[in-house]
Design an enzyme around this catalytic site. Structure first.
Site, PDB file in Angstrom:
ATOM      1  CB  CYS A   1       5.810   1.639   6.908  1.00 31.32           C
ATOM      2  SG  CYS A   1       5.294   3.195   6.162  1.00 31.32           S
ATOM      3  CG  LEU A   2       6.671   0.883   0.731  1.00 29.80           C
ATOM      4  CD1 LEU A   2       5.891   1.272  -0.520  1.00 29.80           C
ATOM      5  CD2 LEU A   2       7.778  -0.106   0.391  1.00 29.80           C
TER       6      LEU A   2
ATOM      7  CG  HIS B   1       0.651   6.353   5.886  1.00 28.05           C
ATOM      8  ND1 HIS B   1       1.825   6.813   6.431  1.00 28.05           N
ATOM      9  CD2 HIS B   1       0.893   5.073   5.514  1.00 28.05           C
ATOM     10  CE1 HIS B   1       2.743   5.853   6.387  1.00 28.05           C
ATOM     11  NE2 HIS B   1       2.203   4.777   5.837  1.00 28.05           N
TER      12      HIS B   1
ATOM     13  CD  GLN C   1       3.578   5.632   2.579  1.00 29.01           C
ATOM     14  OE1 GLN C   1       2.571   5.114   2.122  1.00 29.01           O
ATOM     15  NE2 GLN C   1       4.595   4.911   3.010  1.00 29.01           N
TER      16      GLN C   1
ATOM     17  N   GLY D   1       0.816  -1.205   0.000  1.00 27.16           N
ATOM     18  CA  GLY D   1       0.000   0.000   0.000  1.00 27.16           C
ATOM     19  C   GLY D   1       0.851   1.257   0.000  1.00 27.16           C
TER      20      GLY D   1
ATOM     21  CG  HIS E   1       0.082   0.575   7.185  1.00 30.28           C
ATOM     22  ND1 HIS E   1       1.152   0.061   7.892  1.00 30.28           N
ATOM     23  CD2 HIS E   1       0.614   1.536   6.362  1.00 30.28           C
ATOM     24  CE1 HIS E   1       2.264   0.689   7.511  1.00 30.28           C
ATOM     25  NE2 HIS E   1       1.966   1.585   6.592  1.00 30.28           N
ATOM     26  CD  GLU E   2      -0.823   2.178   2.960  1.00 34.01           C
ATOM     27  OE1 GLU E   2      -0.453   3.358   2.880  1.00 34.01           O
ATOM     28  OE2 GLU E   2      -0.028   1.231   3.100  1.00 34.01           O
TER      29      GLU E   2
HETATM   30 ZN   LIG Z   1       3.101   2.971   5.542  1.00 38.54          ZN
END
Ligand SMILES: [Zn+2]
Length: 157
Positions: A91-92, A137, A51, A46, A133-134
């Site tokens: 997480c990226l 953000h 991000q 995701g 999770h997303e």
């Molecule tokens: Zn993330």
């Protein structure tokens, strides 16, 4: 389409609350297409717009289950199951950091498509985890705040 730079957790953009999308225009579509390319290159599940430095309520998710990339604009969770799952998460924007979180097994959410149409969907398992999770953000929350046990990468080998 273009691959965009993924911000690291130290960037203050990732700690801000995102604004709703109001214009479902070419600019949004370019953002979504760029995010897809960025997610594919990073081999992530995701990606949220903050991000890549855009403070708008836009999320994409691909759980690699054959249903393709899901686009969630202005998403809101409307229901969480009482049943939970204890899952590994990363997480990226937090490379090298992994931990276990407790997420709902299922969630229901509503969101808009890239053309502004509202839809509702139920997500389960990895998809439900990714939605939680997303969406965090979009409110400036990183998964690190939700970790109940960090994973030492050296112990995993
Ligand atoms: Zn993330």
């Amino acid at each position: 389409m273009a691959v965009r730079n993924i911000l690291n957790k130290r960037d203050e953009t990732l700690h801000k609350v995102c604004k709703p999308v109001i214009s479902f225009n070419e600019r949004l579509h370019t953002l979504l297409d760029d995010m897809k390319e960025t997610l594919a290159k990073a081999q992530g599940v995701g990606l949220a717009a903050p991000q890549v430095g855009v403070l708008r309520r836009v999320v994409i998710i691909d759980t690699y289950d054959g249903t393709g990339v899901h686009e969630l604009i202005n998403p809101e969770i409307t229901w969480r199951s009482e049943e939970t799952q204890r899952v590994q998460e990363g997480c990226l924007s937090c490379p090298g950091e992994w931990g276990y979180t407790i997420r709902p097994q299922k969630v229901k959410f509503r969101a808009q498509t890239r053309d502004g149409d509202w839809y509702e969907e139920e997500a389960e398992g990895l998809y439900a985890q990714a939605v939680c999770h997303e969406l965090d953000h979009l409110d400036g929350i990183l998964f690190l705040e939700k970790v109940v046990e960090f994973i030492d990468p050296e112990e995993e080998e």
